[in-house]
Design a protein around this motif. Structure first.
Motif, mmCIF file in Angstrom:
data_model
loop_
_atom_site.group_PDB
_atom_site.id
_atom_site.type_symbol
_atom_site.label_atom_id
_atom_site.label_comp_id
_atom_site.label_asym_id
_atom_site.label_seq_id
_atom_site.Cartn_x
_atom_site.Cartn_y
_atom_site.Cartn_z
ATOM 1 N N LEU A 71 0.827 -1.208 0.000
ATOM 2 C CA LEU A 71 0.000 0.000 0.000
ATOM 3 C C LEU A 71 0.860 1.256 0.000
ATOM 4 C CD1 LEU A 71 -2.763 1.350 0.163
ATOM 5 C CD2 LEU A 71 -2.623 1.152 2.644
ATOM 6 N N VAL A 72 1.954 1.233 0.750
ATOM 7 C CA VAL A 72 2.834 2.402 0.835
ATOM 8 C C VAL A 72 3.446 2.693 -0.535
ATOM 9 C CG1 VAL A 72 4.942 3.318 1.865
ATOM 10 C CG2 VAL A 72 3.324 2.051 3.269
ATOM 11 N N GLY A 73 3.907 1.653 -1.227
ATOM 12 C CA GLY A 73 4.481 1.841 -2.563
ATOM 13 C C GLY A 73 3.467 2.412 -3.535
ATOM 14 N N ALA A 74 2.230 1.929 -3.445
ATOM 15 C CA ALA A 74 1.173 2.439 -4.322
ATOM 16 C C ALA A 74 0.876 3.908 -4.021
ATOM 17 C CB ALA A 74 -0.085 1.599 -4.178
ATOM 18 N N MET A 75 0.849 4.253 -2.745
ATOM 19 C CA MET A 75 0.565 5.640 -2.374
ATOM 20 C C MET A 75 1.697 6.574 -2.792
ATOM 21 S SD MET A 75 -2.430 5.663 -1.218
ATOM 22 C CE MET A 75 -2.495 7.317 -0.617
ATOM 23 N N VAL A 76 2.943 6.114 -2.633
ATOM 24 C CA VAL A 76 4.091 6.942 -3.035
ATOM 25 C C VAL A 76 4.073 7.148 -4.541
ATOM 26 C CG1 VAL A 76 6.607 6.965 -3.225
ATOM 27 C CG2 VAL A 76 5.535 6.382 -1.055
#
Length: 107
Positions: A71-76
């Motif tokens: 999720l963090v990679g997608a948000m970044v």
């Protein structure tokens, strides 16, 4: 404390002066630069931003469908794509405003 601030300001001023001198190199002194086409530069920027948008969309879809838990990679990736698009819009606005200003000039 005041002496340290003066020293820091002096160092920054020297660095800025050196950078200004480096930036003022005449075009004849620059080494083997190719001609830069504005259209190609803008097309490359558009393609890069489009690729970032698609990549962010793919990452978001993967998270939503459960194929990925990053999720963090997608948000970044989404934030990078949004920031790139925002910068592109600002460049477009500046270009349009410059064009409008040129059009208002008396002939």
């Amino acid at each position: 404390m005041a002496i340290q601030a003066i020293n820091t300001q002096s160092v920054l001023l020297d660095t800025m002066t050196q950078l200004r001198g480096d930036a003022a190199v005449a075009p004849a002194q620059r080494s083997s630069e190719q001609d830069v086409n504005f259209t190609q530069v803008m097309q490359a920027a558009l393609n890069t931003i489009d690729a970032q948008q698609h990549h962010a969309g793919q990452l978001q879809t993967a998270v939503e469908t459960g194929q990925s838990d990053d999720l963090v990679g997608a948000m970044v990736a989404s934030q990078k794509a949004g920031l790139s698009f925002s910068a592109l819009v600002q460049v477009r606005n500046r270009l349009v405003s410059g064009f409008d200003e040129i059009m208002r000039m008396p002939v």
